[in-house]
Write an enzyme that holds these catalytic residues in place. Structure first.
Site, mmCIF file in Angstrom:
data_model
loop_
_atom_site.group_PDB
_atom_site.id
_atom_site.type_symbol
_atom_site.label_atom_id
_atom_site.label_comp_id
_atom_site.label_asym_id
_atom_site.label_seq_id
_atom_site.Cartn_x
_atom_site.Cartn_y
_atom_site.Cartn_z
ATOM 1 N N ASP A 26 -21.074 22.771 -30.010
ATOM 2 C CA ASP A 26 -19.576 23.322 -30.377
ATOM 3 C C ASP A 26 -19.338 23.118 -31.821
ATOM 4 O O ASP A 26 -19.411 22.146 -32.358
ATOM 5 C CB ASP A 26 -18.758 22.571 -29.529
ATOM 6 C CG ASP A 26 -18.655 22.882 -28.035
ATOM 7 O OD1 ASP A 26 -19.504 23.770 -27.814
ATOM 8 O OD2 ASP A 26 -17.961 22.488 -27.347
ATOM 9 N N LYS A 83 -16.722 31.505 -25.887
ATOM 10 C CA LYS A 83 -16.281 31.128 -24.481
ATOM 11 C C LYS A 83 -14.980 32.159 -24.285
ATOM 12 O O LYS A 83 -14.211 32.517 -24.928
ATOM 13 C CB LYS A 83 -15.652 29.670 -24.346
ATOM 14 C CG LYS A 83 -16.848 28.714 -24.394
ATOM 15 C CD LYS A 83 -15.969 27.418 -24.153
ATOM 16 C CE LYS A 83 -16.629 26.188 -24.624
ATOM 17 N NZ LYS A 83 -17.800 25.891 -23.704
ATOM 18 N N GLY A 155 -15.387 17.205 -22.786
ATOM 19 C CA GLY A 155 -14.538 16.521 -23.537
ATOM 20 C C GLY A 155 -14.197 15.029 -23.324
ATOM 21 O O GLY A 155 -13.122 14.222 -23.511
ATOM 22 N N ARG A 167 -28.395 16.220 -10.629
ATOM 23 C CA ARG A 167 -29.111 15.813 -9.553
ATOM 24 C C ARG A 167 -28.735 16.506 -8.176
ATOM 25 O O ARG A 167 -29.583 16.902 -7.291
ATOM 26 C CB ARG A 167 -28.704 14.303 -9.365
ATOM 27 C CG ARG A 167 -29.453 13.418 -10.169
ATOM 28 C CD ARG A 167 -29.207 11.871 -9.656
ATOM 29 N NE ARG A 167 -29.766 10.809 -10.544
ATOM 30 C CZ ARG A 167 -31.232 10.534 -10.763
ATOM 31 N NH1 ARG A 167 -32.033 11.028 -9.937
ATOM 32 N NH2 ARG A 167 -31.674 9.549 -11.461
ATOM 33 N N GLY A 216 -20.083 16.058 -21.501
ATOM 34 C CA GLY A 216 -20.075 14.503 -21.570
ATOM 35 C C GLY A 216 -21.085 14.078 -22.389
ATOM 36 O O GLY A 216 -21.316 12.728 -22.599
ATOM 37 N N GLY A 237 -20.799 19.323 -26.623
ATOM 38 C CA GLY A 237 -19.543 19.750 -27.288
ATOM 39 C C GLY A 237 -18.452 18.904 -28.108
ATOM 40 O O GLY A 237 -19.000 18.910 -29.475
ATOM 41 N N SER A 238 -17.952 17.942 -27.819
ATOM 42 C CA SER A 238 -17.089 17.059 -28.686
ATOM 43 C C SER A 238 -17.866 15.974 -29.128
ATOM 44 O O SER A 238 -17.654 15.297 -30.148
ATOM 45 C CB SER A 238 -15.836 16.513 -27.827
ATOM 46 O OG SER A 238 -15.421 17.277 -26.893
#
Lengths: 296, 195
Positions: A26, A83, A155, A167, A216, A237-238
């Protein structure tokens, strides 16, 4: 299927195959995009706010400014994704007109339609969509997604939901592979997926399109964990630009995805990375703060 | 025969499956040690900048260059860029094949295409060339044989034991390009032609 459709599918699922073993990062401006490219990202996701900020700011999260996306496209030579909101086919048309290489119909933005996802077969541009289980993955593929990712919990910097979703998908694949043939029709109905895609999964032993981890991932170890769980690559992402030393962390995560099963290398590249993003435990989020529940 | 596939990033599993179906056991290469004892190497499609950075971190640049000076290497798409002696706007990587390449010269993903190619040396008619954000070869040196053209630009090239394609045979069910490369890896006559 006519020839044009099958060529488009080949080109779009093919581009996703080129991302494999790679990291998609990101970025919110050209400078970050250049840092990501320099670190070895295989693509960037152009957006105005990373998920951690979307979470913090609240309100309605929408498609980014096309001008900002163009700026990032001009800054780097690697593919640029962007996005749109779930079900917002006009945002998707705009991203296609801008020339984005891939569109993420994303639960990180506020959904525009609570009933229907975009009919992605209708576009020339490939789509990636999030999922939590096999049924959701196959519904998105049936709608035309050329690539799938776990939803995780964007995030947060907490990998637990991405692990759960990876999983759960694998579990579904194992069931499809090993159950007696006569149970497959009921299984397809139960998970809400077309039978022909369930049969394809049974034959391939995996999803018929590339499947990345997302939501995450904050450390090289997180990235390697997702690869060892059978993912084809990783979205971060973050996790990069909310950390203490983004360039260094970006480089380390890129290496972790390649050398995911080499603990010595992982130990070396995990050294002295500075602070990881601070994060928030996914478990502590109320139902209204969980993004993974958006879409179906 | 032992054929390696550079497995830093990209579509290496697809080449792996293709080689396995031809009865060749593929070896995934991520370190300089992985090149030992190989009869040939495929550098697959993916992102060339990712692969360059990863090769740099693993100390693979010099070993790859040395490997390519004595043994067959096939560069596909991003791998073709890694082979080129000249890359517009950036430093070349191994510099092994005498050609000039422009990255993403066909445009973005919406400009990706499939084209029927006549590849010289391949039996059995047209080959479906899958071009995905492909590099364009803008100039090939005198020692380079152009095996196929697409839209006026070389799409498949050979220089002695080195092979380069701007398209992706590993995304099709057609294994003729892979057979062609295996012939190059197994044949002795290929040796004297190389630089």
């Amino acid at each position: 299927m006519n020839q044009e459709t099958s060529e488009k599918e080949l080109l779009n699922t093919g581009l996703a195959r080129m991302f494999k073993g790679g990291v998609i990062m990101d970025v919110v401006n050209p400078e970050q995009a250049r840092i990501a490219e320099e670190a070895g990202a295989c693509a960037v996701m152009a957006l105005e706010r990373v998920p951690a900020d979307i979470r913090a700011d609240g309100g309605v999260a929408r498609m980014s400014d096309p001008g900002m996306i163009r700026g990032i496209m001009a800054a780097v030579s690697i593919p640029v994704m962007a996005k749109c909101r779930i079900g917002h086919f006009v945002e998707a048309r705009i991203l296609e007109a801008v020339g984005a290489d891939f569109i993420d119909e994303s639960e990180v933005l506020t959904p525009a339609d609570e009933q229907f996802h975009i009919d992605k077969r209708d576009f020339r541009t490939p789509f990636v969509c999030g999922c939590r289980n096999l049924g959701e993955a196959l519904r998105r593929i049936a709608e035309g997604a050329a690539m799938i990712r776990t939803k995780g919990e964007a995030g947060t910097g907490d990998v637990v939901e991405a692990v759960r979703h990876a999983r759960t998908v694998q579990d579904g694949i194992r069931m499809a592979r090993h159950m007696p043939r006569e149970e497959l029709v009921s299984f397809a109905r139960e998970i809400g997926a077309p039978l022909e895609l369930v049969l394809q999964v049974r034959e391939l032993g995996r999803l018929p399109v590339v499947n990345f981890a997302a939501g995450g991932i904050a450390t090289p170890a997180d990235a390697a964990l997702m690869m060892q769980l059978g993912m084809d690559g990783v979205f971060v992402g973050s996790g990069i630009f909310k950390s203490g030393d983004p360039a260094r962390r970006a480089r380390a995560i890129v290496q972790a995805v390649t050398h995911f099963d080499d603990a010595q290398t992982l130990a070396r590249i995990s050294e002295n990375l500075g602070e990881a993003m601070s994060g928030v435990a996914a478990r502590s989020l109320g139902a209204d703060q969980q993004l993974a529940g958006r879409g179906w | 025969m032992r054929i390696g596939i550079l497995a830093l990033q990209g579509a290496f599993a697809e080449h792996s499956a293709m080689l396995s179906s031809l009865g060749v056991r593929p070896c995934l290469v991520r370190t300089p040690q992985g090149l030992a004892g190989l009869d040939g190497l495929i550098m697959p499609g993916g992102e060339s900048t990712s692969m360059r950075r990863l090769a740099g971190h693993s100390g693979l640049l010099e070993p790859l260059r040395e490997f390519g000076m004595s043994r067959p290497v096939w560069g596909v798409c991003a791998g073709l860029i890694l082979l080129a002696a000249r890359v517009e706007g950036e430093e070349p990587f191994t510099g092994l094949m005498d050609m000039t390449v422009a990255r993403n010269a066909y445009g973005r993903q919406r400009d990706s295409f499939v084209a029927e190619l006549q590849v010289s040396g391949l039996p059995g008619g047209f080959f479906a060339g899958v071009f995905i954000r492909a590099p364009r070869v803008v100039e090939a040196g005198p020692g380079v044989e152009v095996l196929a053209h697409s839209g006026g630009a070389p799409a498949a090239l050979r220089q002695g034991r080195l092979l380069a394609t701007a398209f992706h045979p590993e995304l099709t069910k057609d294994d003729r390009m892979h057979r062609y490369f295996l012939n190059l890896c197994g044949s002795r006559e290929a040796l004297p032609e190389s630089l």
